[in-house]
Design a protein around this motif. Structure first.
Motif, PDB file in Angstrom:
ATOM      1  N   ASN A   1       0.828  -1.205   0.000  1.00 28.03           N
ATOM      2  CA  ASN A   1       0.000   0.000   0.000  1.00 28.03           C
ATOM      3  C   ASN A   1       0.867   1.261   0.000  1.00 28.03           C
ATOM      4  O   ASN A   1       0.566   2.235  -0.694  1.00 28.03           O
ATOM      5  N   ALA A   2       1.949   1.239   0.780  1.00 26.71           N
ATOM      6  CA  ALA A   2       2.849   2.395   0.835  1.00 26.71           C
ATOM      7  C   ALA A   2       3.507   2.633  -0.526  1.00 26.71           C
ATOM      8  O   ALA A   2       3.668   3.776  -0.957  1.00 26.71           O
ATOM      9  N   PHE A   3       3.868   1.545  -1.220  1.00 25.18           N
ATOM     10  CA  PHE A   3       4.469   1.730  -2.545  1.00 25.18           C
ATOM     11  C   PHE A   3       3.438   2.264  -3.536  1.00 25.18           C
ATOM     12  O   PHE A   3       3.775   3.046  -4.434  1.00 25.18           O
ATOM     13  N   ALA A   4       2.178   1.873  -3.373  1.00 20.07           N
ATOM     14  CA  ALA A   4       1.124   2.368  -4.260  1.00 20.07           C
ATOM     15  C   ALA A   4       1.018   3.888  -4.173  1.00 20.07           C
ATOM     16  O   ALA A   4       0.725   4.553  -5.177  1.00 20.07           O
ATOM     17  N   GLN A   5       1.281   4.456  -2.989  1.00 15.93           N
ATOM     18  CA  GLN A   5       1.247   5.914  -2.833  1.00 15.93           C
ATOM     19  C   GLN A   5       2.404   6.565  -3.592  1.00 15.93           C
ATOM     20  O   GLN A   5       2.246   7.636  -4.187  1.00 15.93           O
ATOM     21  N   ILE A   6       3.570   5.924  -3.582  1.00 11.55           N
ATOM     22  CA  ILE A   6       4.709   6.421  -4.370  1.00 11.55           C
ATOM     23  C   ILE A   6       4.354   6.372  -5.849  1.00 11.55           C
ATOM     24  O   ILE A   6       4.607   7.314  -6.602  1.00 11.55           O
ATOM     25  N   ASP A   7       3.763   5.268  -6.273  1.00 11.11           N
ATOM     26  CA  ASP A   7       3.378   5.059  -7.668  1.00 11.11           C
ATOM     27  C   ASP A   7       2.471   6.189  -8.160  1.00 11.11           C
ATOM     28  O   ASP A   7       2.663   6.732  -9.250  1.00 11.11           O
ATOM     29  N   VAL A   8       1.502   6.560  -7.352  1.00  7.38           N
ATOM     30  CA  VAL A   8       0.566   7.634  -7.711  1.00  7.38           C
ATOM     31  C   VAL A   8       1.320   8.950  -7.938  1.00  7.38           C
ATOM     32  O   VAL A   8       1.095   9.656  -8.922  1.00  7.38           O
ATOM     33  N   GLN A   9       2.233   9.274  -7.031  1.00  8.80           N
ATOM     34  CA  GLN A   9       2.963  10.544  -7.133  1.00  8.80           C
ATOM     35  C   GLN A   9       3.960  10.541  -8.291  1.00  8.80           C
ATOM     36  O   GLN A   9       4.144  11.572  -8.956  1.00  8.80           O
ATOM     37  N   LEU A  10       4.594   9.398  -8.553  1.00  5.76           N
ATOM     38  CA  LEU A  10       5.518   9.316  -9.693  1.00  5.76           C
ATOM     39  C   LEU A  10       4.744   9.495 -10.999  1.00  5.76           C
ATOM     40  O   LEU A  10       5.212  10.191 -11.911  1.00  5.76           O
TER      41      LEU A  10
END
Length: 201
Positions: free
Chosen positions: A38-47
């Motif tokens: 889930n934490a990586f999904a937040q990075i994915d959104v911002q990238l």
């Protein structure tokens, strides 16, 4: 009660304790691993957001930076490489190798964006353009969100790895399918380091 029966009851009690412990550890490992995802999904959104903003910035700069074509090309190539790495990671899953490739591409993009920002500073009419100012502000805001999301992701990775490597979890983790440690993501900020001004009295 015979000694054989006592031993049997003891054996069953120990087996039950081990089974319950394994279930508790398994559930906790799944919880922590899902928090990492889930934490990586937040990075994915911002990238993705940063990748979507960059073409607009490059297109707007083209009218002003006719003599800085290589700077714009570097940003575009770095952006395309970062998009490609992110797509590969989504297809193959998050692992140490894919994260390292993504970090390399994103750091290269951050460097190219930093160089573009320095170039923009050298052109007063470009710096004064309202669209460029707005895009630059949105990209800077996105950079802050990426940094926050990366820190949150790395915190979750640390929590998962620490739990997995602790006793008695380390006895069960590999047997329960949690073989590899989660990998942290190291990203550089979109900035060009400038020397501090010297002050003389």
């Amino acid at each position: 009660m015979s000694s054989t029966a006592q031993f049997l009851w003891f054996f069953l009690a120990v087996a039950a304790v081990i089974a319950i412990l394994a279930i508790v550890i398994f559930n906790k490992l799944v919880e922590y691993k899902n928090l990492v995802k889930n934490a990586f999904a937040q990075i994915d959104v911002q990238l993705h957001r940063r990748h979507d903003l960059i073409p607009n910035l490059v297109e707007t700069c083209k009218g002003y930076l006719t003599h800085e074509k290589s700077t714009l090309e570097n940003v575009t190539m770095a952006r395309n490489q970062a998009v490609s790495c992110l797509q590969t990671l989504q297809q193959q899953g998050v692992n140490a190798k894919s994260l390292q490739a993504l970090a390399g591409a994103e750091n290269k993009l951050a460097s190219a964006l930093g160089q573009l920002q320095v170039t923009i500073e050298d052109y007063p009419e470009l710096k004064a353009d309202q669209t460029i100012a707005q895009l630059s502000e949105e990209i800077a805001s996105t950079e802050n969100r990426i940094a926050f999301a990366r820190q949150a992701y790395n915190d979750e990775v640390m929590q998962y790895n620490t739990y997995k490597q602790s006793f008695p979890q380390l006895i069960f983790a590999k047997r329960l399918g949690h073989i590899e440690d989660a990998s942290m993501l190291q990203l550089e900020a979109n900035s060009v380091k400038k020397e501090a001004p010297s002050v003389k009295f």
